[in-house]
Motif scaffolding. Structure first.
Motif, PDB file in Angstrom:
ATOM      1  N   GLY A   1       1.011  -1.319  -0.085  1.00 16.15           N
ATOM      2  CA  GLY A   1       0.077  -0.065  -0.037  1.00 16.15           C
ATOM      3  C   GLY A   1       0.762   1.283  -0.148  1.00 16.15           C
ATOM      4  N   ALA A   2       0.419   2.340   0.558  1.00 19.78           N
ATOM      5  CA  ALA A   2       1.109   3.734   0.557  1.00 19.78           C
ATOM      6  C   ALA A   2       2.331   3.445   1.462  1.00 19.78           C
ATOM      7  N   ASN A   3       2.385   2.672   2.484  1.00 20.48           N
ATOM      8  CA  ASN A   3       3.551   2.544   3.120  1.00 20.48           C
ATOM      9  C   ASN A   3       4.651   2.118   2.367  1.00 20.48           C
ATOM     10  N   MET A   4       4.366   1.533   1.177  1.00 17.75           N
ATOM     11  CA  MET A   4       5.500   1.026   0.063  1.00 17.75           C
ATOM     12  C   MET A   4       5.801   2.051  -0.824  1.00 17.75           C
ATOM     13  N   TRP A   5       4.601   2.705  -1.530  1.00 20.47           N
ATOM     14  CA  TRP A   5       4.976   3.353  -2.746  1.00 20.47           C
ATOM     15  C   TRP A   5       5.063   4.651  -2.390  1.00 20.47           C
ATOM     16  N   LEU A   6       4.687   5.363  -1.243  1.00 18.61           N
ATOM     17  CA  LEU A   6       4.867   6.627  -0.888  1.00 18.61           C
ATOM     18  C   LEU A   6       6.203   7.017  -0.695  1.00 18.61           C
ATOM     19  N   PRO A   7       6.910   6.273   0.298  1.00 19.74           N
ATOM     20  CA  PRO A   7       8.394   6.465   0.261  1.00 19.74           C
ATOM     21  C   PRO A   7       9.291   6.313  -1.077  1.00 19.74           C
ATOM     22  N   LEU A   8       8.821   5.749  -1.974  1.00 20.31           N
ATOM     23  CA  LEU A   8       9.660   5.418  -3.128  1.00 20.31           C
ATOM     24  C   LEU A   8       9.292   6.752  -4.158  1.00 20.31           C
ATOM     25  N   LEU A   9       8.055   7.044  -4.045  1.00 17.01           N
ATOM     26  CA  LEU A   9       7.643   8.377  -4.753  1.00 17.01           C
ATOM     27  C   LEU A   9       8.369   9.557  -4.415  1.00 17.01           C
ATOM     28  N   LEU A  10       8.271   9.705  -3.141  1.00 15.74           N
ATOM     29  CA  LEU A  10       8.959  10.872  -2.476  1.00 15.74           C
ATOM     30  C   LEU A  10      10.615  10.982  -2.793  1.00 15.74           C
TER      31      LEU A  10
END
Length: 611
Positions: A454-463
C-alpha cells in the motif's frame, strides 16, 4: 531554540526506550517507531524556519544540558550545536530516516521481531543525531559507538542464520579498528589542547600547531582519518560493508543512505580546520577516496547479488565524497552526501520491493523482464539509477558529481589526478548501474513476481524518486561553514564532458547487457580472469584472512589452554597440595598431636634463641 534542539535526538531515543520495554507490539510499535523519527524531522524543519537558514558562520543554535565530567581544568559537557553543516545532516537523517521507517512497516510486516526491529532502528537514528549534533568530540564518539552497536544489532537481526551473525561480527570488528584510531586521536587532541570542544579546537589548532608543532596536526588528522575510513568503508577497511547486506533491506538503506557510512565524511568535514594545517594528510584523504571509488566500482560490475551491487556502489560513492574532501571541495562533498542519500535510499528500497515480490530472490541472473510486473519498482529504480549515474540535467546526482569534478579540477596539481579518477569512476558507475537495470527489468522473465503493498510502500518510493531527480536544485545552508575553495572561475566544459561520459556508460551498458548479453556474461563471469579478482573485492578479504584471521585462529587453537592461565593454575595446585598435606595431619591420635605441639614449641624457642 535550545530546548527544541535537544528534542531532535531525544524523540527517537524516547521511541527506543518505549519499544525496548516490550509493552508495545504490532501496529503500536510501528506508530512509535515511525512517529518518533517523523516528529524529529518536524522539529528540524521548525528549527530551520526559526534560524532563517543559517546564512553565515555566526548563525548557530547551541544548548548545554549538563556537565558530563571534570578532571582538574579539563571538562566535557553534554551539549549540542546546530549550524549549517549539522542542520543539513539532520535533514537527511530524520527526513530519509522517516521514509525508511515508513517503508519498514511494509517490508517487515509479520516478522516475529517487529517491535525489536523498530527499537533498534530508533536507537540507530538517535545515535547518528547525537553524532552530528555533538558540540564536543567525546559526545561525538558516544554517538559514533552507538551507530556501531546498532549496525551490529541490525545486520545480525535475523540471528538464527549463522551467516548473518558472521556478517554482524565482521562489521563490528573491522569498524573497531578505525574506532581505536579515532580514540587515539581524541586523546592526542585532549592532551595537546586541553579541550574536546569542537569550536575551541578549530580555533586553537591553527594558533598552536604551527611551525615545529605542525606534526601534531598531521598526526591528529591521520588518526581521525583512521576512524573515518572505518565507519565509511574506505580503503583499507572497506571489506565489512558488502557483507552487511545480511540484514533486512531497509536497514541497508538506512546504513548506506542516512546514517553510519556518512559519519566518516561528516567527521573529516567537521574537523576541516585540522586538515587544512596538514596538506599531506588532506592529499591522503583524496587519494583514499580516488582509489576506493575505482576499486568498488569495478567490483560492482561483476556482482550477481542485487544488494551487493548497491553495497559496492555505496563504497564507491563515499569514495567520491572523500575525493572531494581531499581536494578541499568541502561543500561539494556534503552536497553529494545529500543527493546520495536520496538516490541510494531509493535504490535500496526499490531493491527491497523486488526481493520481497520475488520471495527472497536476490540473484540478478534469475531475474528479468520485471518492468511490466513491477512497474513501481522499475520506475523507482530508473530514477535512482539515473541519478547515481549522474545523467545530465534531469538528475540530482549530476549536479553534485559535477560540483566534485569542478572542485577537483580547480584544486590544480594533485587535484587534476583526482579529477581524472572521478571521470573514470563516472563511466564505471553508469555501466554497472544500468547493467543492473537491464538485467533485472528487461529481457525474458525468469522468476515471476507481482507487486503488492500500500501507501507505506509506494509513498517513500515516490518521495525519494522526486528527490533523486530534483533534489540537486535545493540550496544547502553551508554558507560560511567552510573556507572558500578554488579560483572561482567557471569551468563550463566539465558538466558537458561528464554528461557525455555518463551517457556513454548508459549506451555501453545497453549494448553489452541488453543487446549482447551472452558475450557480456562471459566477460563478467566471476570464476575467470580479472572478473574473479573484481568479484572478490580485489582480494582484500583473502589477504586479511591469510595475514590476520588464520594466524590468529591458529594461535588461539594452539593456546586453547591459555598459557597465562597456567600460572594461576600452578598457584591453585600448590594450594590444594598444601591443603592435602595439612589434612593428612588430622589423624585423631592424641600422641601425634602432643608430639606435633612439642616439636612446634621447640622450633619457636629455637627461633627466639637465634634472634
Amino acid at each position: 531554540m535550545g530546548e527544541l534542539l535537544a528534542l531532535v535526538p531525544a524523540l527517537p531515543l524516547a521511541g527506543f526506550l518505549l519499544l525496548a520495554s516490550g509493552r508495545f507490539q504490532g501496529g503500536s510499535a510501528a506508530w512509535i517507531g515511525v512517529g518518533s523519527v517523523a516528529l524529529a524531522f518536524a522539529v528540524t524543519v521548525l528549527l530551520t524556519l526559526l534560524a532563517d537558514g543559517f546564512r553565515d558562520e555566526t548563525a548557530f543554535v547551541a544548548v548545554r544540558l549538563w556537565e558530563w565530567l571534570r578532571l582538574g581544568g579539563f571538562s566535557v559537557s553534554i551539549g549540542f550545536h546546530l549550524d549549517g553543516l549539522s542542520l543539513t545532516l539532520c535533514w537527511v537523517i530524520t527526513g530519509v530516516g522517516a521514509l525508511i521507517h515508513l517503508y519498514s512497516t511494509y517490508y517487515m510486516a509479520g516478522d516475529p521481531g517487529y517491535s525489536r526491529y523498530f527499537a533498534y532502528l530508533n536507537l540507530f537514528v538517535a545515535s547518528m543525531l547525537v553524532l552530528v549534533l555533538a558540540d564536543n568530540l567525546l559526545l561525538l564518539y558516544l554517538g559514533w559507538e552507538g551507530v556501531g552497536l546498532c549496525s551490529y544489532l541490525l545486520i545480525g537481526f535475523w540471528y538464527r542464520n549463522a551467516e548473518n551473525g558472521y556478517a554482524a561480527r565482521k562489521a563490528f570488528i573491522v569498524t573497531r579498528v578505525g574506532d581505536l584510531s579515532l580514540a587515539l586521536g581524541l586523546f592526542l587532541v585532549a592532551v595537546q589542547l586541553n579541550t574536546l570542544d569542537i569550536r575551541t579546537i578549530l580555533h586553537e589548532a591553527p594558533l598552536q600547531w604551527t611551525g615545529e608543532r605542525q606534526w601534531i596536526a598531521t598526526l591528529a588528522a591521520l588518526l581521525l582519518l583512521g576512524g573515518a575510513v572505518g565507519k565509511s568503508a574506505q580503503l583499507p577497511l572497506q571489506t565489512w560493508l558488502p557483507d552487511a547486506m545480511a540484514g533486512p533491506t531497509p536497514v541497508s538503506a538506512l546504513i548506506h543512505a542516512a546514517t553510519m557510512v556518512t559519519a566518516g565524511v561528516y567527521l573529516v568535514a567537521r574537523m576541516h580546520g585540522i586538515y587544512l594545517l596538514s596538506p599531506g594528510a588532506l592529499a591522503l584523504v583524496g587519494a583514499v577516496g580516488a582509489l576506493t571509488l575505482l576499486l568498488a566500482g569495478t567490483s560492482a560490475l561483476v556482482q550477481r547479488d542485487i544488494k551487493r551491487v548497491l553495497a559496492y556502489s555505496t563504497v564507491s560513492q563515499i569514495g567520491y565524497m572523500f575525493l572531494a574532501l581531499g581536494a578541499g571541495a568541502w561543500t561539494a562533498a556534503i552536497f553529494h552526501l545529500v543527493t546520495h542519500a536520496f538516490f541510494k535510499a531509493l535504490l535500496f528500497l526499490a531493491a527491497g520491493t523486488v526481493i520481497h515480490c520475488l520471495h527472497g530472490e536476490q540473484d540478478i541472473d534469475r531475474m528479468g523482464g520485471l518492468r511490466r510486473t513491477l512497474p513501481v519498482s522499475f520506475l523507482a529504480f530508473l530514477a535512482g539509477g539515473a541519478s547515481l549515474a549522474a545523467l545530465p540535467v534531469i538528475t540530482a546526482g549530476f549536479y553534485s558529481k559535477d560540483a566534485i569534478l569542478i572542485g577537483a579540477w580547480q584544486a590544480g596539481g594533485f587535484g587534476k589526478l583526482l579529477w581524472l579518477a572521478a571521470m573514470v569512476g563516472a563511466l564505471i558507475t553508469a555501466l554497472y548501474i544500468f547493467r543492473l537495470i537491464f538485467r533485472v527489468f528487461f529481457g525474458a522473465v525468469k522468476t515471476p513476481g507481482h507487486e503488492h503493498g500500500g501507501a507505506n510502500m509506494w509513498l517513500p518510493l515516490l518521495l525519494l524518486g522526486v528527490l533523486a531527480l530534483a533534489g540537486g536544485l535545493t540550496p544547502l545552508p553551508l554558507a560560511g561553514v567552510f573556507p572558500e575553495h578554488g579560483a572561482g572561475a567557471q569551468v563550463p566544459w566539465i558538466p558537458v564532458l561528464s554528461g557525455a561520459v555518463s551517457l556513454a556508460g548508459l549506451v555501453l551498458a545497453w549494448f553489452l547487457f541488453h543487446r549482447r548479453p551472452a558475450r557480456a556474461l562471459a566477460l563478467a563471469d566471476e570464476h575467470i580472469g580479472l572478473a574473479r579478482f573484481w568479484y572478490g573485492g580485489w582480494g582484500f578479504d583473502t589477504f586479511y584472512d591469510r595475514v590476520f584471521v588464520r594466524p590468529f585462529t591458529a594461535l588461539a587453537r594452539a593456546n586453547h589452554r591459555d598459557v597465562v592461565d597456567s600460572g594461576y593454575a600452578l598457584v591453585v595446585r600448590a594450594c590444594r597440595a598444601g591443603h592435602a598435606f595439612l589434612s593428612s595431619t588430622q589423624t585423631g591420635q592424641l600422641r601425634w598431636y602432643a608430639t606435633a605441639m612439642g616439636i612446634g614449641a621447640i622450633m619457636v624457642l629455637a627461633g627466639v634463641r637465634l634472634l
